[in-house]
Design a protein around this motif. Structure first.
Motif, mmCIF file in Angstrom:
data_model
loop_
_atom_site.group_PDB
_atom_site.id
_atom_site.type_symbol
_atom_site.label_atom_id
_atom_site.label_comp_id
_atom_site.label_asym_id
_atom_site.label_seq_id
_atom_site.Cartn_x
_atom_site.Cartn_y
_atom_site.Cartn_z
ATOM 1 N N SER A 135 0.828 -1.202 0.000
ATOM 2 C CA SER A 135 0.000 0.000 0.000
ATOM 3 C C SER A 135 0.867 1.259 0.000
ATOM 4 C CB SER A 135 -0.911 0.030 1.236
ATOM 5 O OG SER A 135 -1.829 -1.043 1.226
ATOM 6 N N LEU A 136 2.161 1.081 0.287
ATOM 7 C CA LEU A 136 3.124 2.187 0.299
ATOM 8 C C LEU A 136 4.179 2.052 -0.791
ATOM 9 C CD1 LEU A 136 3.748 2.428 4.160
ATOM 10 C CD2 LEU A 136 2.333 3.953 2.787
ATOM 11 N N TYR A 137 4.578 0.818 -1.084
ATOM 12 C CA TYR A 137 5.601 0.562 -2.099
ATOM 13 C C TYR A 137 4.910 0.171 -3.402
ATOM 14 C CZ TYR A 137 8.982 -0.009 1.773
ATOM 15 O OH TYR A 137 9.779 0.170 2.877
ATOM 16 N N ALA A 138 5.022 0.996 -4.420
ATOM 17 C CA ALA A 138 4.422 0.669 -5.724
ATOM 18 C C ALA A 138 5.356 -0.288 -6.453
ATOM 19 C CB ALA A 138 4.206 1.936 -6.537
ATOM 20 N N THR A 139 5.208 -1.560 -6.191
ATOM 21 C CA THR A 139 6.196 -2.568 -6.578
ATOM 22 C C THR A 139 6.085 -2.983 -8.044
ATOM 23 O OG1 THR A 139 4.621 -4.147 -5.622
ATOM 24 C CG2 THR A 139 6.532 -3.554 -4.297
ATOM 25 N N PRO A 140 7.090 -2.660 -8.858
ATOM 26 C CA PRO A 140 7.128 -3.184 -10.225
ATOM 27 C C PRO A 140 7.125 -4.712 -10.205
ATOM 28 C CG PRO A 140 8.774 -1.454 -9.933
ATOM 29 C CD PRO A 140 8.246 -1.791 -8.566
ATOM 30 N N GLY A 141 6.425 -5.302 -11.148
ATOM 31 C CA GLY A 141 6.347 -6.761 -11.222
ATOM 32 C C GLY A 141 5.080 -7.314 -10.609
ATOM 33 N N PRO A 226 6.319 -4.994 9.614
ATOM 34 C CA PRO A 226 7.021 -4.341 10.719
ATOM 35 C C PRO A 226 6.921 -2.812 10.632
ATOM 36 C CG PRO A 226 8.442 -5.924 9.562
ATOM 37 C CD PRO A 226 7.231 -5.717 8.714
ATOM 38 N N ALA A 227 6.979 -2.151 11.780
ATOM 39 C CA ALA A 227 6.820 -0.696 11.816
ATOM 40 C C ALA A 227 7.907 -0.001 11.007
ATOM 41 C CB ALA A 227 6.851 -0.213 13.268
ATOM 42 N N ARG A 228 9.125 -0.541 11.042
ATOM 43 C CA ARG A 228 10.231 0.075 10.296
ATOM 44 C C ARG A 228 9.929 0.100 8.807
ATOM 45 N NH1 ARG A 228 14.414 -1.694 7.376
ATOM 46 N NH2 ARG A 228 16.351 -0.462 7.334
ATOM 47 N N GLU A 229 9.337 -0.974 8.302
ATOM 48 C CA GLU A 229 8.997 -1.027 6.875
ATOM 49 C C GLU A 229 7.928 0.004 6.537
ATOM 50 O OE1 GLU A 229 10.359 -2.720 4.326
ATOM 51 O OE2 GLU A 229 11.890 -3.328 5.777
ATOM 52 N N GLY A 230 7.014 0.250 7.466
ATOM 53 C CA GLY A 230 6.005 1.268 7.243
ATOM 54 C C GLY A 230 6.606 2.654 7.133
ATOM 55 N N LEU A 231 7.554 2.955 8.018
ATOM 56 C CA LEU A 231 8.222 4.255 7.970
ATOM 57 C C LEU A 231 9.020 4.423 6.678
ATOM 58 C CD1 LEU A 231 9.442 4.521 11.679
ATOM 59 C CD2 LEU A 231 7.583 5.800 10.610
ATOM 60 N N LEU A 232 9.758 3.371 6.311
ATOM 61 C CA LEU A 232 10.540 3.424 5.077
ATOM 62 C C LEU A 232 9.618 3.533 3.866
ATOM 63 C CD1 LEU A 232 13.327 3.325 3.767
ATOM 64 C CD2 LEU A 232 13.179 0.825 3.788
ATOM 65 N N GLY A 233 8.484 2.838 3.919
ATOM 66 C CA GLY A 233 7.524 2.892 2.826
ATOM 67 C C GLY A 233 6.947 4.281 2.635
ATOM 68 N N LYS A 234 6.683 4.974 3.735
ATOM 69 C CA LYS A 234 6.160 6.341 3.617
ATOM 70 C C LYS A 234 7.220 7.274 3.041
ATOM 71 C CE LYS A 234 2.480 5.916 6.999
ATOM 72 N NZ LYS A 234 1.815 6.445 8.204
ATOM 73 N N PHE A 242 13.405 8.180 -5.764
ATOM 74 C CA PHE A 242 14.405 7.489 -4.938
ATOM 75 C C PHE A 242 14.065 6.005 -4.832
ATOM 76 C CE2 PHE A 242 15.332 5.775 -0.689
ATOM 77 C CZ PHE A 242 16.720 5.777 -0.723
ATOM 78 N N PHE A 243 12.781 5.717 -4.593
ATOM 79 C CA PHE A 243 12.359 4.315 -4.495
ATOM 80 C C PHE A 243 12.720 3.542 -5.755
ATOM 81 C CE2 PHE A 243 8.833 1.390 -5.703
ATOM 82 C CZ PHE A 243 9.159 0.355 -4.848
ATOM 83 N N LEU A 244 12.385 4.084 -6.917
ATOM 84 C CA LEU A 244 12.664 3.368 -8.166
ATOM 85 C C LEU A 244 14.154 3.216 -8.409
ATOM 86 C CD1 LEU A 244 9.911 4.808 -10.548
ATOM 87 C CD2 LEU A 244 9.982 2.553 -9.457
ATOM 88 N N SER A 245 14.965 4.134 -7.882
ATOM 89 C CA SER A 245 16.422 4.013 -8.055
ATOM 90 C C SER A 245 16.994 2.834 -7.279
ATOM 91 C CB SER A 245 17.111 5.312 -7.618
ATOM 92 O OG SER A 245 17.129 5.439 -6.196
ATOM 93 N N GLN A 246 16.243 2.341 -6.289
ATOM 94 C CA GLN A 246 16.717 1.233 -5.451
ATOM 95 C C GLN A 246 16.137 -0.120 -5.863
ATOM 96 O OE1 GLN A 246 19.108 2.005 -3.005
ATOM 97 N NE2 GLN A 246 18.903 3.948 -4.121
ATOM 98 N N VAL A 247 15.260 -0.121 -6.857
ATOM 99 C CA VAL A 247 14.514 -1.336 -7.189
ATOM 100 C C VAL A 247 15.423 -2.454 -7.682
ATOM 101 C CG1 VAL A 247 12.938 -2.277 -8.931
ATOM 102 C CG2 VAL A 247 12.229 -0.327 -7.541
ATOM 103 N N ASP A 248 16.402 -2.146 -8.515
ATOM 104 C CA ASP A 248 17.255 -3.207 -9.066
ATOM 105 C C ASP A 248 18.020 -3.929 -7.961
ATOM 106 O OD1 ASP A 248 16.402 -2.673 -11.615
ATOM 107 O OD2 ASP A 248 18.149 -1.485 -12.187
#
Length: 271
Positions: A135-141, A226-234, A242-248
């Protein structure tokens, strides 16, 4: 307290049903697969099994009316039913798009709409919609799945605004990957590698404990695990470039984690 749970025959829905029943709650367990539902729960006296296709708005209306007719008021709705179909943009199948949106999005909206009228009238109630860390990470694939879970988050926040004046809470619950049949469906699928890119997968019992613990008790607007993933996702939500730059890098990590012990289920996790 009566709790209505969708997708209760397996996965997260089944884990929540089992734990809630153990805590003494009265459960209306629903699923499209009535045979599986009854095999699993019919022996427990505080669980009422009801067939439900969450894609059917009239089915929702009839279910709620039938329960009210026999004096059952829904105090908590937990929308746990969900599906995932992977696929790259440009290769998506219409049947997969329709199924994902119908179950994950329309199924949630139909359910919330059906129970909200009674909750508003009684001026109490709690609706818990199972989104995802996606719901926070727009995941390619897993593009369509991500779109559906973004929609569940948006609807949940808007519905919370509609219902808050009536004393009704709406929570968007977003777990990371969970050791269920849905996770096993993705194992080895390169399109779904991002699902496996974190440190580990959650157990369904961890998810159920969070839902029936802090979520039910505190009624937050959002709860990510986990809460940490929620914070990172936001953060990734705020900075999508930035998110897409880390996808590979994340995808490569996910491919390696297909065989990692941290993502291996027990036999009962996939039932």
């Amino acid at each position: 307290m009566h709790i209505l749970i969708t997708g209760a025959a397996n996965g997260i829905g089944a884990a929540v049903t089992a734990m809630a029943a153990g805590k003494g709650y009265r459960i209306i367990a629903t699923d499209l697969d009535m045979d599986a539902l009854q095999r699993r729960w019919q022996a427990l006296p505080n669980i009422r099994c009801q067939a439900l296709d969450v894609r059917d708005a009239q089915g929702w209306t009839d279910l709620v009316a039938g329960l009210e007719h026999v004096g059952i008021e829904i105090d908590v709705l937990i929308n746990a039913a969900g599906v995932l179909r992977s696929g790259q943009t440009g290769e998506l199948k219409q049947a997969d798009i329709d199924l994902t949106m119908d179950v994950n999005v329309k199924g949630v909206i139909f359910g919330v709409n059906a129970v909200a009228a009674g909750m508003k009238r009684r001026r109490r109630g709690h609706i818990i919609n199972i989104g995802s860390i996606a719901s926070l990470y727009a995941t390619p694939g897993t593009t369509t799945y991500a779109a559906s879970k973004f929609a569940v988050r948006g609807f949940s926040i808007a519905a919370a605004g509609d219902l808050r004046p009536f004393g009704v809470a709406v929570t968007l619950f977003g777990p990371g990957p969970v050791k269920t049949a849905m996770l096993e469906q993705q194992r080895g699928d390169a399109d779904a590698a991002l699902t496996f890119s974190g440190a580990r997968a959650l157990s369904a019992d961890e998810v159920a404990a969070a839902i029936l613990g802090p979520v039910l008790r505190k009624r937050p607007l959002e709860y990510f695990l986990p809460a940490r993933e929620g914070l990172l996702g936001k953060l990734c939500n705020a900075f999508p470039g930035f998110f897409l730059s880390q996808v590979d890098k994340a995808r490569a990590r996910g491919l390696r984690n297909f065989t990692a012990d941290a993502y291996r289920p027990r036999d009962e996790d996939c039932q």
